[in-house]
Design a protein around this motif. Structure first.
Motif, PDB file in Angstrom:
ATOM      1  N   UNK A  77       5.445  -0.204  -6.407  1.00 56.86           N
ATOM      2  CA  UNK A  77       4.215  -0.653  -7.064  1.00 56.86           C
ATOM      3  C   UNK A  77       4.095  -2.171  -6.975  1.00 56.86           C
ATOM      4  N   UNK A  78       5.203  -2.836  -7.276  1.00 57.19           N
ATOM      5  CA  UNK A  78       5.213  -4.301  -7.251  1.00 57.19           C
ATOM      6  C   UNK A  78       4.778  -4.809  -5.879  1.00 57.19           C
ATOM      7  N   UNK A  79       5.376  -4.244  -4.843  1.00 62.34           N
ATOM      8  CA  UNK A  79       5.126  -4.747  -3.494  1.00 62.34           C
ATOM      9  C   UNK A  79       3.703  -4.459  -3.018  1.00 62.34           C
ATOM     10  N   UNK A  80       3.200  -3.266  -3.309  1.00 69.62           N
ATOM     11  CA  UNK A  80       1.846  -2.931  -2.840  1.00 69.62           C
ATOM     12  C   UNK A  80       0.816  -3.818  -3.530  1.00 69.62           C
ATOM     13  N   UNK A  81       1.046  -4.090  -4.799  1.00 70.08           N
ATOM     14  CA  UNK A  81       0.124  -4.965  -5.524  1.00 70.08           C
ATOM     15  C   UNK A  81       0.176  -6.382  -4.928  1.00 70.08           C
ATOM     16  N   UNK A  82       1.387  -6.832  -4.669  1.00 75.87           N
ATOM     17  CA  UNK A  82       1.573  -8.175  -4.107  1.00 75.87           C
ATOM     18  C   UNK A  82       0.841  -8.304  -2.766  1.00 75.87           C
ATOM     19  N   UNK A  89      -2.584  -9.982   6.511  1.00 78.54           N
ATOM     20  CA  UNK A  89      -1.441 -10.848   6.828  1.00 78.54           C
ATOM     21  C   UNK A  89      -0.125 -10.407   6.181  1.00 78.54           C
ATOM     22  N   UNK A  90      -0.214  -9.594   5.142  1.00 77.11           N
ATOM     23  CA  UNK A  90       1.002  -9.181   4.433  1.00 77.11           C
ATOM     24  C   UNK A  90       1.246  -7.695   4.693  1.00 77.11           C
ATOM     25  N   UNK A  91       2.357  -7.384   5.323  1.00 82.22           N
ATOM     26  CA  UNK A  91       2.704  -6.002   5.673  1.00 82.22           C
ATOM     27  C   UNK A  91       3.753  -5.518   4.670  1.00 82.22           C
ATOM     28  N   UNK A  92       3.340  -4.678   3.719  1.00 81.70           N
ATOM     29  CA  UNK A  92       4.295  -4.266   2.684  1.00 81.70           C
ATOM     30  C   UNK A  92       5.179  -3.102   3.134  1.00 81.70           C
ATOM     31  N   UNK A  93       6.473  -3.251   2.951  1.00 82.39           N
ATOM     32  CA  UNK A  93       7.399  -2.154   3.169  1.00 82.39           C
ATOM     33  C   UNK A  93       7.511  -1.339   1.885  1.00 82.39           C
ATOM     34  N   UNK A  94       7.666  -0.036   2.061  1.00 86.29           N
ATOM     35  CA  UNK A  94       7.953   0.838   0.938  1.00 86.29           C
ATOM     36  C   UNK A  94       9.330   1.441   1.127  1.00 86.29           C
ATOM     37  N   UNK A 113       0.813   6.694   0.480  1.00 82.20           N
ATOM     38  CA  UNK A 113      -0.541   6.681  -0.096  1.00 82.20           C
ATOM     39  C   UNK A 113      -0.810   5.385  -0.847  1.00 82.20           C
ATOM     40  N   UNK A 114       0.244   4.872  -1.438  1.00 90.99           N
ATOM     41  CA  UNK A 114       0.129   3.641  -2.210  1.00 90.99           C
ATOM     42  C   UNK A 114      -0.185   2.435  -1.324  1.00 90.99           C
ATOM     43  N   UNK A 115       0.096   2.590  -0.016  1.00 90.46           N
ATOM     44  CA  UNK A 115      -0.255   1.501   0.901  1.00 90.46           C
ATOM     45  C   UNK A 115       0.888   0.936   1.720  1.00 90.46           C
ATOM     46  N   UNK A 116       2.075   1.556   1.659  1.00 89.81           N
ATOM     47  CA  UNK A 116       3.189   1.048   2.467  1.00 89.81           C
ATOM     48  C   UNK A 116       2.837   1.171   3.954  1.00 89.81           C
TER      49      UNK A 116
END
Ligand SMILES: [Zn+2]
Length: 282
Positions: A77-82, A89-94, A113-116
């Motif tokens: 959650x923290x990372x997807x929000x960030x 430009x920001x590629x979030x890993x899950x 689904x959250x966006x990872x």
């Protein structure tokens, strides 16, 4: 000539979640702790740092490791929000830790689904082998299977770790050979190329499997060709990363500058710094 750069492996994470002993190791030798913490609080500060360093996009490494590192599944959650502050430009890993969930497949779907846009598997910090689905951890197969179906790349840590509680034995890249055999369409990045113990194994696994790439973070760029003398042969499947702000990595920019000094063909440099990652993270 300035090339666009994708740094596929940096660590701006919820540092506050790290266990005290891990914090001690992580912040030791870092004079800029307050600055790094402020980057974690506000993604706009990281974007400004990327501008200053000439970095177009970054992969934000993130993984669940409640027992060793202190990261619970809330890191997702923290990372997807960030990362949502600038998805271009920001590629979030899950991350999914199959030993800490009853439904690894469902959890993988939830994280995607959250966006990872990529997943991280960290055997030495998650305390399982990359191929542990063959034995005690069948849920891990669901993680790979769903990432494969979704076309989402999985970065797997290979090589040692000095964090308290880490099991470096689990960083052997040959375990990933099984993963690539069992999930042939899964896009896999071998982070750190097995450094410093298993470079030959890493090189073998990259050349053996069409969908396995070398990801060079954590390797001092000036020594990259000592570690991988035949790098040019795998220039089509080598992906840039720094592991910033890990010890020895002063800035994202400095590593790129050092890399640019290596005797590699211009076209190879361009593929490694940008084009390969563009393709893999598409
Ligand atoms: Zn890392």
């Amino acid at each position: 000539m300035t090339l666009p750069v994708i740094d596929a492996h940096i660590h701006i994470q919820p540092f506050h979640m790290m266990k005290p002993a891990v914090q001690e190791t992580f912040w030791r030798k870092k004079a800029n702790r307050a600055e790094l913490e402020s980057l974690a609080e506000d993604p706009r500060r990281l974007l400004r740092q990327m501008d200053a360093d000439g970095i177009e996009r970054v992969g934000l490494i993130n993984y669940v490791s409640p027992d060793v590192m202190g990261f619970t599944s809330e890191v997702n959650e923290w990372m997807m929000k960030y990362a949502s502050s600038d998805p271009s430009r920001l590629i979030p890993f899950g991350s999914i830790h199959p030993a800490f969930t009853r439904d690894a497949g469902g959890e993988t779907d939830r994280v995607l689904d959250m966006g990872a846009r990529a997943l991280k598997v960290h055997p030495p910090h998650q305390l399982f082998r990359a191929n542990a689905y063959q034995q005690e951890l069948p849920g891990l197969a669901e993680v790979y299977r769903r990432a494969q179906a979704a076309g989402v790349p999985v970065t797997i840590h290979t090589g040692t770790s000095v964090f308290p509680g880490a099991r470096s034995r689990l960083g052997d890249p040959m375990d990933v050979d099984d993963v690539a055999v069992d999930f042939p369409d899964l896009k896999i990045l071998l982070a750190h190329g097995g450094r410093p113990l298993w470079m030959e194994a890493a090189f073998f696994v990259v050349r053996r499997h069409p969908n396995v790439c070398l990801e060079v973070s954590g390797i001092p760029p000036a020594r990259l060709l000592e570690y991988f003398p035949r790098l040019e042969e795998i220039a089509d499947k080598t992906i840039w990363g720094t592991d910033w702000p890990s010890p020895g990595v002063k800035s994202m920019r400095q590593n790129v500058e050092q890399f640019q000094q290596l005797p590699l063909a211009g076209a190879s440099r361009q593929k490694i710094l940008y084009e390969n990652a563009l393709r893999v993270f598409a």
